[in-house]
Design a protein around this motif. Structure first.
Motif, PDB file in Angstrom:
ATOM      1  N   PRO A 408      28.819 -33.067 -31.599  1.00  0.00           N
ATOM      2  CA  PRO A 408      28.862 -32.117 -32.722  1.00  0.00           C
ATOM      3  C   PRO A 408      30.035 -32.388 -33.660  1.00  0.00           C
ATOM      4  CG  PRO A 408      29.487 -31.052 -30.650  1.00  0.00           C
ATOM      5  CD  PRO A 408      28.955 -32.396 -30.293  1.00  0.00           C
ATOM      6  N   GLY A 409      29.725 -32.369 -34.945  1.00  0.00           N
ATOM      7  CA  GLY A 409      30.754 -32.558 -35.959  1.00  0.00           C
ATOM      8  C   GLY A 409      31.123 -33.981 -36.271  1.00  0.00           C
ATOM      9  N   ASP A 410      30.559 -34.935 -35.539  1.00  0.00           N
ATOM     10  CA  ASP A 410      30.919 -36.345 -35.763  1.00  0.00           C
ATOM     11  C   ASP A 410      29.967 -36.959 -36.789  1.00  0.00           C
ATOM     12  OD1 ASP A 410      31.768 -38.966 -35.670  1.00  0.00           O
ATOM     13  OD2 ASP A 410      31.884 -39.049 -33.482  1.00  0.00           O
ATOM     14  N   ASP A 411      30.201 -36.647 -38.058  1.00  0.00           N
ATOM     15  CA  ASP A 411      29.326 -37.131 -39.116  1.00  0.00           C
ATOM     16  C   ASP A 411      29.416 -38.653 -39.270  1.00  0.00           C
ATOM     17  OD1 ASP A 411      28.486 -34.570 -39.597  1.00  0.00           O
ATOM     18  OD2 ASP A 411      29.927 -34.211 -41.223  1.00  0.00           O
ATOM     19  N   ALA A 412      30.573 -39.221 -38.971  1.00  0.00           N
ATOM     20  CA  ALA A 412      30.720 -40.676 -39.072  1.00  0.00           C
ATOM     21  C   ALA A 412      29.817 -41.378 -38.065  1.00  0.00           C
ATOM     22  CB  ALA A 412      32.173 -41.076 -38.854  1.00  0.00           C
ATOM     23  N   LEU A 413      29.731 -40.836 -36.862  1.00  0.00           N
ATOM     24  CA  LEU A 413      28.839 -41.399 -35.852  1.00  0.00           C
ATOM     25  C   LEU A 413      27.390 -41.292 -36.310  1.00  0.00           C
ATOM     26  CD1 LEU A 413      28.206 -42.490 -32.986  1.00  0.00           C
ATOM     27  CD2 LEU A 413      28.194 -40.107 -32.190  1.00  0.00           C
ATOM     28  N   VAL A 414      27.017 -40.145 -36.833  1.00  0.00           N
ATOM     29  CA  VAL A 414      25.642 -39.963 -37.328  1.00  0.00           C
ATOM     30  C   VAL A 414      25.319 -41.011 -38.371  1.00  0.00           C
ATOM     31  CG1 VAL A 414      24.142 -38.415 -38.628  1.00  0.00           C
ATOM     32  CG2 VAL A 414      25.554 -37.505 -36.776  1.00  0.00           C
ATOM     33  N   GLN A 415      26.239 -41.258 -39.258  1.00  0.00           N
ATOM     34  CA  GLN A 415      26.016 -42.251 -40.306  1.00  0.00           C
ATOM     35  C   GLN A 415      25.898 -43.647 -39.729  1.00  0.00           C
ATOM     36  OE1 GLN A 415      29.205 -43.563 -43.336  1.00  0.00           O
ATOM     37  NE2 GLN A 415      27.996 -42.058 -44.485  1.00  0.00           N
ATOM     38  N   ARG A 416      26.707 -43.964 -38.715  1.00  0.00           N
ATOM     39  CA  ARG A 416      26.694 -45.316 -38.137  1.00  0.00           C
ATOM     40  C   ARG A 416      25.406 -45.602 -37.382  1.00  0.00           C
ATOM     41  NH1 ARG A 416      31.961 -43.954 -36.486  1.00  0.00           N
ATOM     42  NH2 ARG A 416      31.308 -43.886 -34.286  1.00  0.00           N
ATOM     43  N   VAL A 417      24.860 -44.596 -36.693  1.00  0.00           N
ATOM     44  CA  VAL A 417      23.702 -44.864 -35.835  1.00  0.00           C
ATOM     45  C   VAL A 417      22.369 -44.578 -36.521  1.00  0.00           C
ATOM     46  CG1 VAL A 417      25.021 -44.420 -33.740  1.00  0.00           C
ATOM     47  CG2 VAL A 417      23.702 -42.560 -34.782  1.00  0.00           C
ATOM     48  N   SER A 418      22.395 -43.988 -37.695  1.00  0.00           N
ATOM     49  CA  SER A 418      21.151 -43.652 -38.376  1.00  0.00           C
ATOM     50  C   SER A 418      20.264 -44.883 -38.566  1.00  0.00           C
ATOM     51  CB  SER A 418      21.450 -43.029 -39.733  1.00  0.00           C
ATOM     52  OG  SER A 418      20.256 -42.832 -40.472  1.00  0.00           O
ATOM     53  N   ILE A 419      18.967 -44.716 -38.371  1.00  0.00           N
ATOM     54  CA  ILE A 419      18.021 -45.817 -38.604  1.00  0.00           C
ATOM     55  C   ILE A 419      17.999 -46.186 -40.079  1.00  0.00           C
ATOM     56  CG2 ILE A 419      15.577 -46.479 -38.472  1.00  0.00           C
ATOM     57  CD1 ILE A 419      15.333 -44.579 -36.063  1.00  0.00           C
ATOM     58  N   ILE A 420      18.305 -45.235 -40.943  1.00  0.00           N
ATOM     59  CA  ILE A 420      18.372 -45.494 -42.381  1.00  0.00           C
ATOM     60  C   ILE A 420      19.832 -45.712 -42.769  1.00  0.00           C
ATOM     61  CG2 ILE A 420      17.781 -44.668 -44.687  1.00  0.00           C
ATOM     62  CD1 ILE A 420      15.374 -45.120 -42.843  1.00  0.00           C
ATOM     63  N   ASP A 421      20.125 -46.889 -43.275  1.00  0.00           N
ATOM     64  CA  ASP A 421      21.467 -47.235 -43.738  1.00  0.00           C
ATOM     65  C   ASP A 421      21.603 -46.733 -45.174  1.00  0.00           C
ATOM     66  OD1 ASP A 421      23.858 -48.324 -44.521  1.00  0.00           O
ATOM     67  OD2 ASP A 421      23.331 -50.396 -44.072  1.00  0.00           O
ATOM     68  N   GLU A 422      22.422 -45.711 -45.375  1.00  0.00           N
ATOM     69  CA  GLU A 422      22.591 -45.128 -46.698  1.00  0.00           C
ATOM     70  C   GLU A 422      23.708 -45.795 -47.493  1.00  0.00           C
ATOM     71  OE1 GLU A 422      20.542 -42.945 -47.747  1.00  0.00           O
ATOM     72  OE2 GLU A 422      19.700 -41.913 -45.998  1.00  0.00           O
ATOM     73  N   GLN A 423      24.462 -46.697 -46.851  1.00  0.00           N
ATOM     74  CA  GLN A 423      25.651 -47.251 -47.485  1.00  0.00           C
ATOM     75  C   GLN A 423      25.417 -48.568 -48.220  1.00  0.00           C
ATOM     76  OE1 GLN A 423      28.510 -45.316 -47.326  1.00  0.00           O
ATOM     77  NE2 GLN A 423      26.965 -43.944 -46.444  1.00  0.00           N
ATOM     78  N   HIS A 424      24.298 -49.205 -47.950  1.00  0.00           N
ATOM     79  CA  HIS A 424      24.064 -50.536 -48.523  1.00  0.00           C
ATOM     80  C   HIS A 424      22.706 -50.592 -49.221  1.00  0.00           C
ATOM     81  CE1 HIS A 424      26.944 -51.092 -45.166  1.00  0.00           C
ATOM     82  NE2 HIS A 424      27.542 -51.908 -46.018  1.00  0.00           N
ATOM     83  N   GLY A 425      22.487 -49.636 -50.097  1.00  0.00           N
ATOM     84  CA  GLY A 425      21.269 -49.666 -50.889  1.00  0.00           C
ATOM     85  C   GLY A 425      20.063 -49.064 -50.209  1.00  0.00           C
ATOM     86  N   ARG A 426      20.253 -48.216 -49.223  1.00  0.00           N
ATOM     87  CA  ARG A 426      19.184 -47.551 -48.464  1.00  0.00           C
ATOM     88  C   ARG A 426      18.224 -48.566 -47.857  1.00  0.00           C
ATOM     89  NH1 ARG A 426      15.819 -43.421 -49.701  1.00  0.00           N
ATOM     90  NH2 ARG A 426      16.471 -42.378 -47.781  1.00  0.00           N
ATOM     91  N   ARG A 427      18.489 -48.888 -46.631  1.00  0.00           N
ATOM     92  CA  ARG A 427      17.713 -49.885 -45.915  1.00  0.00           C
ATOM     93  C   ARG A 427      17.333 -49.357 -44.533  1.00  0.00           C
ATOM     94  NH1 ARG A 427      18.302 -54.828 -48.607  1.00  0.00           N
ATOM     95  NH2 ARG A 427      17.517 -55.992 -46.816  1.00  0.00           N
ATOM     96  N   VAL A 428      16.186 -49.827 -44.028  1.00  0.00           N
ATOM     97  CA  VAL A 428      15.755 -49.487 -42.679  1.00  0.00           C
ATOM     98  C   VAL A 428      16.344 -50.503 -41.714  1.00  0.00           C
ATOM     99  CG1 VAL A 428      13.805 -49.099 -41.145  1.00  0.00           C
ATOM    100  CG2 VAL A 428      13.600 -48.534 -43.583  1.00  0.00           C
ATOM    101  N   ARG A 429      17.120 -50.022 -40.754  1.00  0.00           N
ATOM    102  CA  ARG A 429      17.736 -50.896 -39.757  1.00  0.00           C
ATOM    103  C   ARG A 429      16.747 -51.089 -38.603  1.00  0.00           C
ATOM    104  NH1 ARG A 429      23.057 -47.106 -39.862  1.00  0.00           N
ATOM    105  NH2 ARG A 429      24.417 -48.344 -41.220  1.00  0.00           N
ATOM    106  N   MET A 430      16.175 -52.288 -38.525  1.00  0.00           N
ATOM    107  CA  MET A 430      15.117 -52.508 -37.543  1.00  0.00           C
ATOM    108  C   MET A 430      15.655 -52.537 -36.115  1.00  0.00           C
ATOM    109  SD  MET A 430      12.796 -52.381 -39.667  1.00  0.00           S
ATOM    110  CE  MET A 430      11.418 -52.560 -38.552  1.00  0.00           C
ATOM    111  N   ALA A 431      16.862 -53.049 -35.914  1.00  0.00           N
ATOM    112  CA  ALA A 431      17.438 -53.038 -34.571  1.00  0.00           C
ATOM    113  C   ALA A 431      17.681 -51.610 -34.113  1.00  0.00           C
ATOM    114  CB  ALA A 431      18.726 -53.844 -34.538  1.00  0.00           C
TER     115      ALA A 431
END
Length: 831
Positions: A408-431
């Motif tokens: 809970p509260g770890d937004d950085a972790l949520v961003q790192r593990v998301s299947i959708i990469d929002e930081q590099h042009g919105r991409r689907v991370r297949m791995a």
């Protein structure tokens, strides 16, 4: 090591009598050559022999399918999805499995035809490229040998990756037209076809159910490549998909005379099967790659579901009865497609479908390099696969909800593990999709698996530690020892009995005999005979004469900067310069004669790799023609590397180059094939090199260079390759020679960018490891000058390779990843 079949094969057709093969061969040969046009003798004989073998193989396939269909409800069938299967030639394997090689050899001899010429006339099936595809092919062989209910799934490429040629030393690519004269081993399954869609939009029906309406629809047609066991009648199946347009031509356009428009749909479908790994430096190439991956996944999963239902099994038991394995990230769309099929097409509720998907899917990672983990722009996925993107969004939403509960509260972790990469042009991370959807994720060597959970998947591993495991790779001893090296196989039979052919762990019995000088001399004689064959091939294809008594120093693998073929070349140049400066050799002992053999393809858009290929040929041109060396150093680059070329090179190698930067090679399998054939390894403490050294004995492996932790530390504190170069006079002289055009006098700046890349970045630490590499090569020279000691070490290398059988690897997968009953027994080892 003891490895038994994961399941005991039911009674299957025995090998046909040799007389039946000869009769079938004669009939087929008559049909082949009675059209009034005399075909080349070897090719005609190949077609006839393949036709004679197809009947017995088809009988075995039918018996295997019947047995697998009748398996108990707790017995799972494995479905292995891979973008490539590097199968190589199939004739010798078929003859060995059917025990028909002597009969065919004798029959051919009566016609004045050599079996070797017939085997050589078969083209390699261009269905793969490198280690990933060859591993998949080895697994199919072990699926058959272990009696594992299974299907491999791939695409039926028309032109493979490409055929590599050399023009003025530079790589040129041309289509690998391996099907030009027809295919000998494919069984077309006319009754197996599925529709795969692309593009379009998604609609909701009155009940709110989402339905995809594709704009483009292609048919996936099935062709089966049968892989037989040697010890019994079970076979494994590689089911390949070939695309065709749902409507072959637009007849109205054809009648208008607009033939291009009339055939546009068929051309688009054909393109899906043209080339393995289309160049992704263009938008069109990237789009084609994604379509190929979706085509493979959709056709394969539709086939899996149809077979499951046809066997009378309820859909609710799909995950219980079927394992779906993703060989790297290329098939990572599988979870989304399986969810679409279960929810949209078969009406399951989301929660039940997700439970089935998680139960069925597992994923093997093959790289630690973040840039090699596939990602796709969200916009591209939405354009080609709109329903899949919706499903991926929902998977991601539910996954991230679970993450927020755990952290809970770890937004950085949520961003790192998301299947959708929002930081590099919105991409689907297949791995990420593969990890989230899989019940097991494995690496392919202990170091790789450890680093995998410490680096690229560290967040996922902390969230779900039970999901990660290791299964160290292996290779099939049937192709990579019994077939490619009959001389060594016969020596092993004489020395330790024939049991090793069924259980490679019995090679360990050879260790007690490693000090036997007479046995060592027999091994050396086998090796020399293999070297003579390779030397003749080099002379025939390249016009270069090499000394068969020289040390054959071999590096064969795809050309990539992390595999460090360039480090190998730096050593060749350093050796060349040292030989000219000091003809008497170190301490007046003379120079150990050495033939350096390099082979491998560079991806067509990989500029640096293609420059490495050209540098190898340029250095070879200078070194090979310098009379001052007296022939004691040669460098050859053999083009168009593939399975058949490897089968010629590996048995002839004295030294195996496995020199990747520590922490970058997932496993390697070439290292295993070389050691299994009596070559000594020079390598870094990387990938499966580590476990090989532990099984062989570290004193019998030439280990050099920084280890993975030291590599990480050096990069962390700041690495200055220019300082390294300035401190080492030999290294500086090598870089100056290459960078100033000593090997490219007509174009002095040809390799300036390669040298500047080393001096300014040296991403893979070639300069940091150079001095130790050269010093270790000197130790190789010393040992090679002592034949008795070298032979004893080679025998210990062979003795240590029992663990690295693909049979053991597949048995471990079956027990640890696929939960196949009975596989735990097959995976047991005893040292």
């Amino acid at each position: 090591m003891t490895t038994q079949p994961a399941t005991v094969p039911a009674t299957t057709p025995a090998a046909p009598p040799a007389a039946d093969l000869v009769a079938a061969f004669r009939r087929a040969l008559a049909m082949t050559t009675t059209d009034g046009r005399e075909a080349p003798a070897a090719r005609a004989a190949l077609r006839a022999a393949a036709e004679a073998c197809r009947g017995p193989l088809a009988e075995r396939w039918a018996a295997t399918q019947a047995k697998d269909a009748a398996r108990g409800k707790d017995q799972r069938r494995v479905h292995y999805l891979s973008m490539e299967f590097l199968m190589g030639r199939a004739m010798r394997n078929a003859l060995a499995a059917l025990q028909l090689e002597p009969a065919l050899r004798d029959e051919l001899a009566t016609r004045g035809v050599s079996l070797a010429d017939v085997l050589e006339s078969e083209p390699d099936a261009a269905l793969g490229n490198g280690g990933l595809g060859r591993l998949a092919a080895c697994f199919l062989d072990s699926f058959a040998e272990l009696g594992l209910p299974s299907f491999g799934y791939g695409l039926r490429y028309r032109y493979g990756m490409f055929a590599q040629g050399l023009q003025d030393g530079a790589q040129v690519e041309r289509p690998d037209d391996w099907q030009r004269d027809g295919t000998h081993w494919d069984f077309e399954r006319a009754d197996v076809a599925f529709v795969v869609g692309f593009g379009g939009h998604v609609e909701s029906d009155a009940g709110g159910t989402r339905r995809w309406v594709p704009a483009e629809r292609v048919r996936a047609r099935a062709f089966d490549f049968v892989v037989p066991a040697h010890a019994h009648g079970h076979v494994a199946t590689l089911r390949q998909w070939e695309a065709s347009a749902e409507q072959p031509i637009d007849f109205a356009a054809f009648c208008r005379g607009d033939y291009a428009a009339a055939g546009a749909a068929q051309l688009a479908a054909d393109t899906l099967n043209w080339v393995l790994y289309p160049d992704d430096s263009t938008e069109a190439g990237r789009t084609l790659r994604l379509k190929q991956e979706a085509f493979l996944v959709s056709a394969s999963l539709q086939d899996l579901i149809a077979r499951h239902l046809a066997e009378g099994r309820p859909l609710a038991e799909l995950g219980r009865g079927n394992a779906i394995h993703l060989n790297d990230t290329h098939p990572a769309l599988a979870p989304a497609e399986l969810m679409r099929l279960l929810v949209d097409e078969h009406g399951l509720e989301w929660t039940e479908a997700w439970a089935i998907t998680r139960q069925a899917v597992a994923y093997t990672n093959h790289t630690l390099m973040p840039e090699a983990l596939e990602t796709w722009p969200v916009a591209m996925v939405e354009r080609l696969l709109p329903r899949h993107l919706e499903i991926i969004y929902r998977i991601n939403h539910e996954f991230l909800s679970d993450v927020r509960t755990k952290a809970p509260g770890d937004d950085a972790l949520v961003q790192r593990v998301s299947i959708i990469d929002e930081q590099h042009g919105r991409r689907v991370r297949m791995a990420a999709l593969a990890v989230v959807a899989s019940h097991q994720v494995n690496g392919v060597a202990k170091l790789h698996s450890d680093l995998m959970v410490e680096t690229i998947f560290s967040d996922y591993a902390r969230l779900y530690p039970e999901r990660f495991t290791n299964v160290t790779n292996g290779v099939t001893p049937r192709r990579w020892l019994q077939q490619c090296n009959p001389g060594l196989s016969n020596l092993l039979d004489d020395s330790i009995g024939t049991g090793w052919r069924r259980d490679l762990g019995q090679l360990s019995a050879l260790r007690a005999q490693a000090g036997d000088a007479a046995l060592g001399q027999r091994l050396a004689a086998v090796k020399r005979a293999n070297k003579e064959k390779l030397a003749e091939r080099i002379r025939r294809e390249l016009g270069v004469v090499v000394d068969v008594d020289s040390l054959f120093d071999v590096q064969i693998k795809r050309i990539h900067e992390y595999k460090r073929q360039l480090l190998n070349l730096l050593h060749v140049v350093a050796r060349y310069q040292a030989m000219l400066a000091n003809p008497a050799g170190p301490e007046g002992q003379g120079w150990t004669p050495r033939t350096v053999v390099i082979a491998g393809k560079a991806a067509s858009a990989y500029v640096a790799a293609k420059q490495i290929v050209r540098l190898a040929t340029d250095i070879g041109r200078v070194v090979n023609s310098d009379p001052r060396l007296g022939g004691k150093l040669k460098l050859v680059f053999l083009p168009n590397y593939g399975v058949s070329l490897a089968e010629s090179i590996i048995p002839a190698a004295d030294l195996s180059e496995q020199i990747s930067t520590a922490g970058t090679e997932a496993s390697g399998t070439g290292n295993m094939k070389f050691a299994m054939n009596g070559a000594l390894t020079i390598g870094t403490w990387d990938g499966a090199n580590i476990e090989m050294a532990q099984h062989i004995g570290e004193d019998d492996v030439f280990v050099f260079g920084l280890r993975a932790d030291a590599v990480a530390n050096l990069k962390a504190v700041g690495y200055d390759p220019r300082w390294i170069a300035a401190q080492n006079a030999s290294l500086k002289a090598v870089l100056d020679a290459i960078g100033s055009g000593a090997f490219s006098p007509g174009e002095p700046q040809r390799y300036r960018a390669l040298v500047d890349g080393l001096l300014n970045r040296d991403t893979y630490l070639l300069l940091a490891d150079f001095a130790d590499y050269v010093a270790t090569q000197s130790r190789v020279d010393v040992l090679y000058r002592d034949p008795k000691a070298w032979n004893a070490s080679a025998l210990r290398n062979i003795a240590g390779m029992g663990f690295f059988s693909a049979d053991r690897t597949v048995a471990e997968y079956a027990a640890k990843v696929w939960s196949v009953p009975g596989a735990a027994k097959a995976a047991k080892t005893n040292a």
